[in-house]
Write an enzyme that holds these catalytic residues in place. Structure first.
Site, short mmCIF file in Angstrom:
data_model
loop_
_atom_site.label_atom_id
_atom_site.label_comp_id
_atom_site.label_asym_id
_atom_site.label_seq_id
_atom_site.Cartn_x
_atom_site.Cartn_y
_atom_site.Cartn_z
N SER A 348 25.97 126.93 25.43
CA SER A 348 26.75 127.75 24.52
C SER A 348 26.92 127.03 23.18
CB SER A 348 28.10 128.11 25.17
OG SER A 348 28.69 129.19 24.52
N ASP A 468 22.57 137.32 29.96
CA ASP A 468 23.65 136.72 29.16
C ASP A 468 23.94 137.64 27.98
OD1 ASP A 468 25.40 135.19 27.66
OD2 ASP A 468 24.24 133.34 27.83
N HIS A 498 26.13 133.82 31.45
CA HIS A 498 26.36 132.64 30.60
C HIS A 498 26.72 131.45 31.49
CE1 HIS A 498 26.88 131.14 26.56
NE2 HIS A 498 28.10 130.70 26.82
#
Length: 763
Positions: A348, A468, A498
């Site tokens: 991320s 995602d 994610h």
């Protein structure tokens, strides 16, 4: 259960013998097969008395018998060493078949002394049911001493560095930025965890603006109202320029140099993959960057000032920047323990910083492992001229993320000194990101790493979930495509959302990364035969396959209309009760949308043949609306009851992955294959006034026009009998502004089509 091995490096027989010898398995080619088996079990940390050899004999009895060792008996024993339970997981007498069906490495040749030695070599490289390869499990059980020196097997570093003797240091690195224009270079706090060793150590660095704390209350106060009307824009061209912040030179000042940091730390978040590498001779460094707790500066959120505050650490490791033992800058400290080679890891925001750092071309950054990273911040918070929140976070924007990660305010003294400046700069950021228009501008251009990929020197390893919808797959796809031709790159594309993938049962991910890191960071040959793309298949349990590229050049076009005259229509407006219900919980809206209960047009498409989508699907639509402003949302489903992989992992076994020697135990997880009525394949959004990134056009009410826009890239296999459901609508209560105007959209399906990039069988 199926295992997918990508970390195994082919070795010739002499190399196998030499590596086995280093582990204590010292065999002669003149020994018979049963003697080698016996010695293998004696030297191992396993309990050979607990093993069954045949339907009638345990291993001790078998070794005393006159029965010859064959591959069936070999696999009866080998599967037990790999933690499979005889008579329950597999049937004695059918072990060879079970191993083959589980995709375990096998020697397909007659039983000879050389072949049995090779079989044991590759067995040590094989993944156990509980997630570790056999040699790593045995090392964690004491096969090798903790001597704080490197030991390698099959080109991987083994866990021989003592995790009870780790050094934990806090330092402040001088960055080349002054993000608040104070007239001083910003100091950046870093945390180092490293094995105590006389070896020169490489570094696995994770740059995480979250690392030193987050401010949830500031985040919540900064969230934007999504229940607003779409803005109408005047037609114009958008102009941006490519520029980077100037790096500042440090002020030269002679200081005493020390070799020990006075500040230590005990606790803090660590990435389990970094923990895995700690015990294998790789130091871990965590850096949060400008505007974070105990560091200087403003949280500039994604621009190159933030990136430079991270790469300053790599400069320090290579003697090009200074670090101090405290913020007072009274003593300098050097990285005398480091070999100067760095890999960056993390998911991320953490993977985002890796992308950004790579595009600086900083010397010493040998490779990045960017997991679900952002390659262009515009594409995270905007899409085609439209404000578009990341999945699961309606109302978030880059200023909200800045408020969340400006952790300097968590310390009262820093709050007193810096909050007024922070509030001023945050307001400037809110204005610059321009939520009204949703257009690309200089603010977003300054946070677009794709325009600097020509500077990338590091090898690029990308990990991204094709389900995602927070950091969408285009972030990985665009970076992949932007790299210069021939650049060293590999992508792991999984079916999750994610999430991390370093503790999955079905793939030897950590071991594969181990072999890559060893080669790049310890100056060894890279013998790993890794394909460009490693893909998890979408409708099979625990199956990974190899592909040549992410994105295909061949296309097919599927007309949306089934007749020469075919129209679809939907309204934008909801009654007050429904609007409030959807605004309160966007998941209620999503369920209704997928079940054709929202304001939408639904088109079901049959497939001309079996196909694999590879890349961004494109919609070409002929439409009109009774207004001069509007936006379009589209989602495509694989529609119909069948088994598919879920996008969230389930725990298969708790705390069975040992990252060292009884160190940082991890759960073993996997994506389950379950029955479902549909699965999202891709989605996309566009402002109808934005036909391209840098052009805003007028929109005329009640006039037909054609628009083309790409949806999120994916790789997705479909059988001929499968059905694609195309959903067209306007307001999306998860992603877009919740514009509840009374607008009607009409689509001429006979002049509209779906353009699908498809994979050739050869690839």
């Amino acid at each position: 259960m199926r295992f997918n091995h990508f970390s195994i490096v082919d070795k010739n027989f002499d190399e196998q013998l030499a590596e086995l010898d280093q582990l204590g398995f010292r065999w002669s080619v003149f020994w018979d097969e049963k003697k080698i088996l016996k010695d293998f079990l004696i030297q191992s940390p396993s309990d050979m008395t607990a093993l069954q050899a045949t339907a009638e004999l345990d291993v001790i009895e078998f070794l005393k018998s006159s029965i010859e060792l064959d591959w069936e008996i070999f696999w009866n024993i080998a599967l037990q060493l790999l933690d499979f339970v005889p008579n329950f997981d597999f049937e004695i007498g059918k072990a060879f078949e079970y191993a083959k069906n589980s995709n375990l490495p096998q020697i397909e040749a007659e039983m000879t002394t050389e072949n049995i030695i090779s079989a044991f070599y590759y067995l040590l490289c094989t993944r156990r049911k509980t997630g570790m390869i056999l040699v790593e499990h045995w090392v964690s059980e004491g096969l090798l001493p903790l001597d704080n020196h490197y030991h390698f097997f099959n080109d991987k570093s083994l866990a021989t560095f003592d995790s009870s003797l780790l050094e934990r240091e806090v330092l402040w690195v001088e960055s080349p930025v002054d993000s608040e224009q104070r007239g001083e270079n910003d100091l950046i706090k870093i945390q180092i965890i490293r094995p105590k060793s006389t070896e020169k150590l490489p570094v696995v660095m994770t740059a995480s603006p979250y690392h030193l704390g987050i401010n949830d209350k500031a985040n919540d106060l900064a969230l934007h109202d999504m229940n607003v009307e779409l803005e109408e824009k005047t037609s114009h061209e958008i102009h941006v320029e490519q520029k980077l912040p100037q790096k500042l030179s440090a002020k030269a000042k002679e200081l005493p140099i020390v070799d020990k940091a006075p500040y230590r730390f005990t606790h803090g978040w660590t990435y389990s993959l970094n923990d895995y590498f700690l015990t294998r001779g790789f130091a871990s460094i965590y850096v949060a960057g400008v505007g974070t707790r105990s560091s200087d500066g403003f949280q500039t959120s994604g621009d190159y000032q933030q990136i430079y505050s991270m790469t300053a650490v790599i400069d320090w490791l290579n003697g090009r920047a200074r670090a101090y033992t405290s913020r007072k800058k009274t003593h300098e400290i050097k990285a005398s323990w480091a070999n100067g080679k760095v890999a960056m890891t993390g998911k991320s925001y953490l993977g985002t910083m890796a992308y950004g750092a790579a595009t600086t071309g900083v010397e010493g950054l040998e490779l990045i492992l960017a997991e679900a990273g952002i390659s262009s911040w515009y594409n995270y918070y905007r899409e085609n001229g439209l404000v578009r929140s990341p999945g699961g976070f309606p109302g978030e924007d880059l200023d909200v993320l800045a408020a969340l990660t400006y952790s300097r305010n968590l310390d009262g003294a820093d709050f007193l000194k810096g909050n007024a400046e922070y509030e001023k700069r945050l307001a400037e950021m809110t204005a610059a990101l321009d939520r009204k228009s949703g257009d690309y501008n200089q603010f977003w251009h300054d946070r677009n790493y794709l325009i600097n990929t020509d500077k990338v020197k590091a090898d690029v390893l990308i990990v991204h979930g094709l389900q995602d919808w927070n950091v969408t797959p285009e972030q990985a796809y665009n970076f992949w495509k932007a790299l210069p031709e021939g650049h060293a790159k590999h992508a792991f594309l999984h079916r999750g959302a994610h999430i991390y993938m370093n503790s999955w049962q079905s793939i030897d991910f950590s071991e594969t990364i181990n072999a890559y890191f060893v080669a790049k960071l310890l100056d060894r040959d890279l013998n790993l035969n890794l394909p460009p793309v490693i893909l998890q298949e979408n409708s099979k349990d625990q199956v990974w396959t190899m592909m040549n590229d992410f994105g295909a050049n061949t296309q097919i076009k599927l007309p949306l209309g089934k007749t020469a005259v075919s129209f679809a229509q939907f309204d934008n407006n909801y009654d007050d009760e429904t609007f409030k219900k959807y605004s309160k919980d966007f998941n209620v809206f999503k369920k209704d949308l997928f079940e054709n209960k929202a304001n939408e047009a639904v088109i079901d498409l049959e497939l001309p043949s079996m196909l694999t989508i590879n890349g961004p699907v494109e919609l070409e639509l002929r439409l009109k609306l009774n207004d001069t402003k509007g936006f379009l949302s589209a989602q495509i489903l694989d529609f119909g009851q069948k088994k598919r992989l879920e996008d969230k992992v389930r725990v298969k076994d708790f705390k069975v992955l040992d990252r060292g020697r009884n160190f940082m135990l991890d759960d073993l997880v996997e994506l389950p294959l379950v029955e479902s009525p549909y699965q999202l394949v891709t989605k996309g959004f566009t402002n109808l006034q934005n036909q391209s990134l840098l052009t805003v056009s007028d929109l005329k009410a009640d006039e037909w026009f054609t628009i083309k826009f790409e949806l999120q890239p994916t790789i997705y296999h479909l059988e001929k009998a499968d059905k694609l459901r195309v959903i067209l609508y306007s307001t999306d209560f998860e992603h877009t502004v919740r514009d509840n105007r009374k607008v009607t959209y009409e689509i001429d399906l006979s002049q509209s089509k779906l353009i699908i990039p498809i994979e050739s069988v050869k690839n």
